[in-house]
Design a protein around this motif. Structure first.
Motif, PDB file in Angstrom:
ATOM      1  N   UNK A   1       0.849  -1.144  -0.022  1.00 54.89           N
ATOM      2  CA  UNK A   1       0.251  -0.407  -0.291  1.00 54.89           C
ATOM      3  C   UNK A   1       0.999   1.833  -0.207  1.00 54.89           C
ATOM      4  N   UNK A   2       2.107   1.148   0.902  1.00 53.45           N
ATOM      5  CA  UNK A   2       3.013   2.298   0.620  1.00 53.45           C
ATOM      6  C   UNK A   2       3.810   2.220  -0.648  1.00 53.45           C
ATOM      7  N   UNK A   3       4.034   1.477  -1.313  1.00 51.98           N
ATOM      8  CA  UNK A   3       4.363   2.165  -2.535  1.00 51.98           C
ATOM      9  C   UNK A   3       3.410   2.449  -3.551  1.00 51.98           C
ATOM     10  N   UNK A   4       1.600   1.634  -3.886  1.00 51.95           N
ATOM     11  CA  UNK A   4       1.024   1.652  -4.556  1.00 51.95           C
ATOM     12  C   UNK A   4       0.476   3.600  -3.989  1.00 51.95           C
ATOM     13  N   UNK A   5       0.555   4.483  -2.458  1.00 52.97           N
ATOM     14  CA  UNK A   5       0.682   5.373  -1.671  1.00 52.97           C
ATOM     15  C   UNK A   5       1.681   6.600  -3.002  1.00 52.97           C
ATOM     16  N   UNK A   6       2.648   6.138  -2.581  1.00 52.18           N
ATOM     17  CA  UNK A   6       4.299   6.928  -3.499  1.00 52.18           C
ATOM     18  C   UNK A   6       3.796   6.763  -4.814  1.00 52.18           C
ATOM     19  N   UNK A   7       3.051   5.678  -5.221  1.00 49.64           N
ATOM     20  CA  UNK A   7       3.093   5.727  -6.993  1.00 49.64           C
ATOM     21  C   UNK A   7       1.873   6.500  -7.485  1.00 49.64           C
TER      22      UNK A   7
END
Length: 150
Positions: free
Chosen positions: A136-142
């Motif tokens: 989820x953190x990676x998705x939020x950053x993306x």
């Protein structure tokens, strides 16, 4: 060439086996054990064999029902737990992960009887949650990067 004693689990020379012991694969030392102790060891080995099998069959489940009424507390406890496992999760493939997902209350019983090692699933839920949070953190950053581009 010696023989294998199924009670003590050791390979011993022929001289350590009597006539009946040869046939039954029980050494002289284990023949001296009380029958109750020998049966207990046999039943425990039998039940751990059920756990390792690819499929816990209906005959195995009925045998576990018989063993769950045995006078030895440890044998009865293991048999009752394995009977539940065999009824709900007869196939070995992904058995532990399915038990953890569908019946997590069974994990402490499996640990207390010694069928699985303690703490083998202790960090499993946290690890899954951490992995999901990382995704989820990676998705939020993306998604934030995409919003900044637009």
């Amino acid at each position: 060439m010696g023989h294998y004693c199924r009670i003590c689990g050791k390979h011993k020379p022929n001289e350590k086996f009597s006539g009946k012991g040869h046939k039954n694969h029980i050494c002289k030392a284990c023949c001296c054990l009380p029958k109750k102790d020998r049966n207990r060891i046999d039943y425990l080995q039998e039940m751990y064999g059920f756990w390792e099998q690819k499929n816990i069959s209906k005959k195995n489940i009925s045998r576990l029902g018989t063993l769950s009424e045995y006078e030895d507390v440890e044998v009865a406890a293991i048999a009752s737990v394995l009977r539940v496992v065999g009824t709900r999760f007869p196939l070995k493939k992904k058995r532990l992960s399915r038990i953890f997902k569908e019946m997590p209350e069974l994990i402490p019983r499996l640990e207390s009887t010694g069928i699985i090692q303690k703490r083998s699933f202790s960090g499993y839920a946290e690890a899954v949650e951490d992995e999901a949070n990382a995704i989820y953190d990676v998705w939020d950053e993306y998604s934030e990067m995409e919003r900044n581009k637009a």
